[in-house]
Each structure stands twice: as structure tokens, then as C-alpha cells.
Design an enzyme around this catalytic site. Structure first.
Site, mmCIF file in Angstrom:
data_model
loop_
_atom_site.group_PDB
_atom_site.id
_atom_site.type_symbol
_atom_site.label_atom_id
_atom_site.label_comp_id
_atom_site.label_asym_id
_atom_site.label_seq_id
_atom_site.Cartn_x
_atom_site.Cartn_y
_atom_site.Cartn_z
ATOM 1 N N LYS A 100 49.456 37.323 47.994
ATOM 2 C CA LYS A 100 48.416 36.758 48.863
ATOM 3 C C LYS A 100 47.717 35.629 48.455
ATOM 4 O O LYS A 100 47.686 34.526 48.945
ATOM 5 C CB LYS A 100 47.196 37.714 48.916
ATOM 6 C CG LYS A 100 45.907 37.431 49.710
ATOM 7 C CD LYS A 100 45.021 36.981 48.915
ATOM 8 C CE LYS A 100 44.220 37.850 47.685
ATOM 9 N NZ LYS A 100 43.244 37.522 46.956
ATOM 10 N N LYS B 276 40.146 28.576 42.083
ATOM 11 C CA LYS B 276 40.955 29.580 42.104
ATOM 12 C C LYS B 276 42.511 29.836 42.448
ATOM 13 O O LYS B 276 43.429 30.363 41.684
ATOM 14 C CB LYS B 276 40.419 30.931 42.719
ATOM 15 C CG LYS B 276 40.955 32.254 42.684
ATOM 16 C CD LYS B 276 41.133 32.718 41.097
ATOM 17 C CE LYS B 276 41.913 33.953 41.076
ATOM 18 N NZ LYS B 276 41.601 35.334 40.927
ATOM 19 N N SER C 12 38.831 36.685 45.894
ATOM 20 C CA SER C 12 39.830 35.454 45.975
ATOM 21 C C SER C 12 40.363 35.570 47.413
ATOM 22 O O SER C 12 41.016 36.267 47.721
ATOM 23 C CB SER C 12 41.057 35.732 44.879
ATOM 24 O OG SER C 12 40.683 35.594 43.599
#
Length: 301
Positions: free
Chosen positions: A247, A179, A104
Site C-alpha cells: 500500500k 512517511k 500511513s
């Protein structure tokens, strides 16, 4: 399904054998794919070998003869580190190989990687996943893919050994954009569940009974189903670490700003995730957002 590698199947190199990568690579081995892996932890390489895979001493060795290369590492800097440079994937993979990055990362990193790989005759798909450790183990991940239709069609049998919902979302970077939206929804959902848990407990309600009935109605969700026991047992063993969700919240807030989309609630939850890290909880599962609500409520932590 046979655990013996089927010589008619493409040879796969797997780079990154962490919480997600290890069970995913093992599911490919179970499905009959020959898998050669590389990762930084020796015990993870031994686990791969014990499952029937082949441990490689370097990225270059792992990818040299691979038809398909799959990467599953924490973030954009790690993807760039394994892809580029003399010891990286692009310099050592064969022309015509298919590189599937399941990490990701930022959509832009995926777009840049696809361009750089095309110069080497290597095709790329970005294919991040949702479902956490349990989804990886059970091979029921949701896989959101960016790239060319022909490459997606070629990769689909591999994806089917790893997940259940597999969708081509658009050109390079599209998988990462979807995502990012996924991580926004999951974080806000966990935060709402955490607030409900603290409210219910402070009200003296039977928490297990309350969560069971809530999960049967409109408030129910995959998040609540997956994380209910974490809340009940205060079990924050990482299936997906706060550090990684931090993140991801950076990715989605930055990408949203670039396209002019307002994320008022997402921005608040991003700050709550950041505060958990600052309090030393970065290594815990993202269901530990409960701890932040408890601290704000003067409850136990």
C-alpha cells in the site's frame, strides 16, 4: 511513571488497536493519560481494558468527551470510514477537539480530512510513524507531523510518550509525504539486505558473522539492526506486513509521479513487493522480501 490516569491530562480517544495501536495506546496509559478506545476486535478491547484503559462500544461513544482523538488504521479507506458519516469522528467529536491521525495514508487524504474537520471546529494533525512494532512497544518511534504549529505544540507531550524523534514537517499532508519517503528508503534498504543475504549464503560465508561486520560499517542501518534476526532465522512474523508496505509503495510511486520525481529503483522494489503478495506472502513481515530474492536465485523458500 504512574499507570493511574492524571485528571489534569487531556482525555484521549484511540481508534484502531492493531499491531501498532495497542502498544502505543498502552504507552499513553503508562504515561498517565486517560484513554478510551474503540476497535473492531473484541480481544483488543479487552487488552486495552486490562492495561487500564476504557473500552468503548462505538466510535461515537469513544470520541464524545475526548479532548484528543488518535487514529491508527491501515490505509486511506479506513481513515475515511472512521472519520466521515453519521457514526464517524467528525459528527460526534466536540468542537475544539484535536484529531491526530497516525495512520500511513495518501497526503491528499490528510489534506481533505483537515479541511472537512475545520468545518466542524476540529483541528487535525497527520502524524504517521516509523519504527514498526518494536518501536511502538519501546516508545522510540519516529513521528513525522503535518499541520499547524500551535496544534503540534499542544500534541508534543503526547508524542513524547510514544516516540523519540518528533518533527513538524510542514502543513497538512507533509507528515504523510515524509512517511512515503521513509517507506521508499526502508523497502529499498530491505531489498538490498535481502540480496546480500542470498549472495553471502550461496558463497558459503558465515551469515551471522558477515551481517555483524557489515552492520558496523557504512552498510550498517537501522533496517539491518532491526531485521538481522529475521534474515538469520527466516522469522517473518509480521512487525510490518508486506500488504501494508505494498500500500505504501503505491502511495509513494503515485505521489512521486504527481510531482515529477523519478523513482527508478523504488519502482522495481514496488514490483517485487507486489510479486510477494501475488505469491501469498502478503501477511508476512516486509523482511520476507528475502523470499522473493531466494525464489529468483533458485534457493530455498
Amino acid at each position: 511513571m504512574s499507570t493511574l490516569a492524571d485528571s489534569s491530562r487531556p482525555a484521549i480517544a484511540w481508534i484502531g488497536l492493531g499491531i501498532m495501536g495497542s502498544p502505543m495506546s498502552e504507552n499513553l496509559i503508562k504515561a498517565g493519560y486517560p484513554v478510551t478506545g474503540f476497535t473492531l476486535e473484541q480481544e483488543k478491547l479487552e487488552r486495552l481494558a486490562a492495561a487500564g484503559g476504557t473500552a468503548a462500544p462505538s466510535i461515537a461513544e469513544a470520541v464524545r468527551d475526548a479532548d484528543v482523538i488518535i487514529t491508527m488504521v491501515p490505509a486511506s479507506p479506513q481513515v475515511e470510514a472512521i472519520a466521515y458519516g453519521p457514526d464517524g469522528i467528525l459528527e460526534n467529536a466536540q468542537r475544539g477537539a484535536l484529531l491526530i491521525d497516525m495512520s500511513s495514508i495518501t497526503p491528499q487524504t490528510s489534506v481533505d480530512l483537515a479541511k472537512a474537520a475545520a468545518d466542524k471546529g476540529i483541528r487535525v494533525l497527520d502524524a504517521p510513524v516509523s519504527g514498526g512494532e518494536a518501536g511502538a512497544v519501546e516508545a522510540v518511534l519516529s513521528i513525522m507531523v503535518g499541520g499547524e504549529q500551535a496544534d503540534f505544540d499542544e500534541a508534543e507531550p503526547i508524542f513524547e510518550a510514544l516516540g523519540k524523534t518528533i518533527v513538524l514537517c510542514g502543513p497538512h499532508g507533509s507528515g504523510q509525504t515524509v512517511k512515503a519517503a521513509n517507506q521508499l528508503i526502508v523497502a529499498v534498504n530491505i531489498q538490498a539486505c535481502a540480496e546480500a543475504v542470498v549472495f553471502l549464503e550461496k558463497s558459503g560465508v558465515d551469515l551471522k558473522a558477515a551481517l555483524d561486520v557489515l552492520n558496523g560499517g557504512l552498510a550498517g542501518s537501522t533496517v539491518l539492526t532491526r531485521k538481522k534476526d529475521n534474515f538469520l532465522n527466516r522469522d517473518f512474523q509480521p512487525g510490518f506486513r508486506i500488504d501494508l508496505h505494498h500500500k505504501d509503495m503505491g502511495i509513494v510511486t503515485d505521489a512521486a509521479r504527481n510531482v515529477g520525481a523519478a523513482l527508478p529503483v523504488g519502482a522495481v522494489v514496488a514490483q517485487l513487493v507486489a510479486s510477494l503478495r501475488a505469491q501469498g506472502d502478503g501477511g508476512l513481515d516486509h523482511s520476507a522480501l528475502l523470499r522473493a530474492v531466494e525464489r529468483l536465485s533458485g534457493a530455498r523458500v
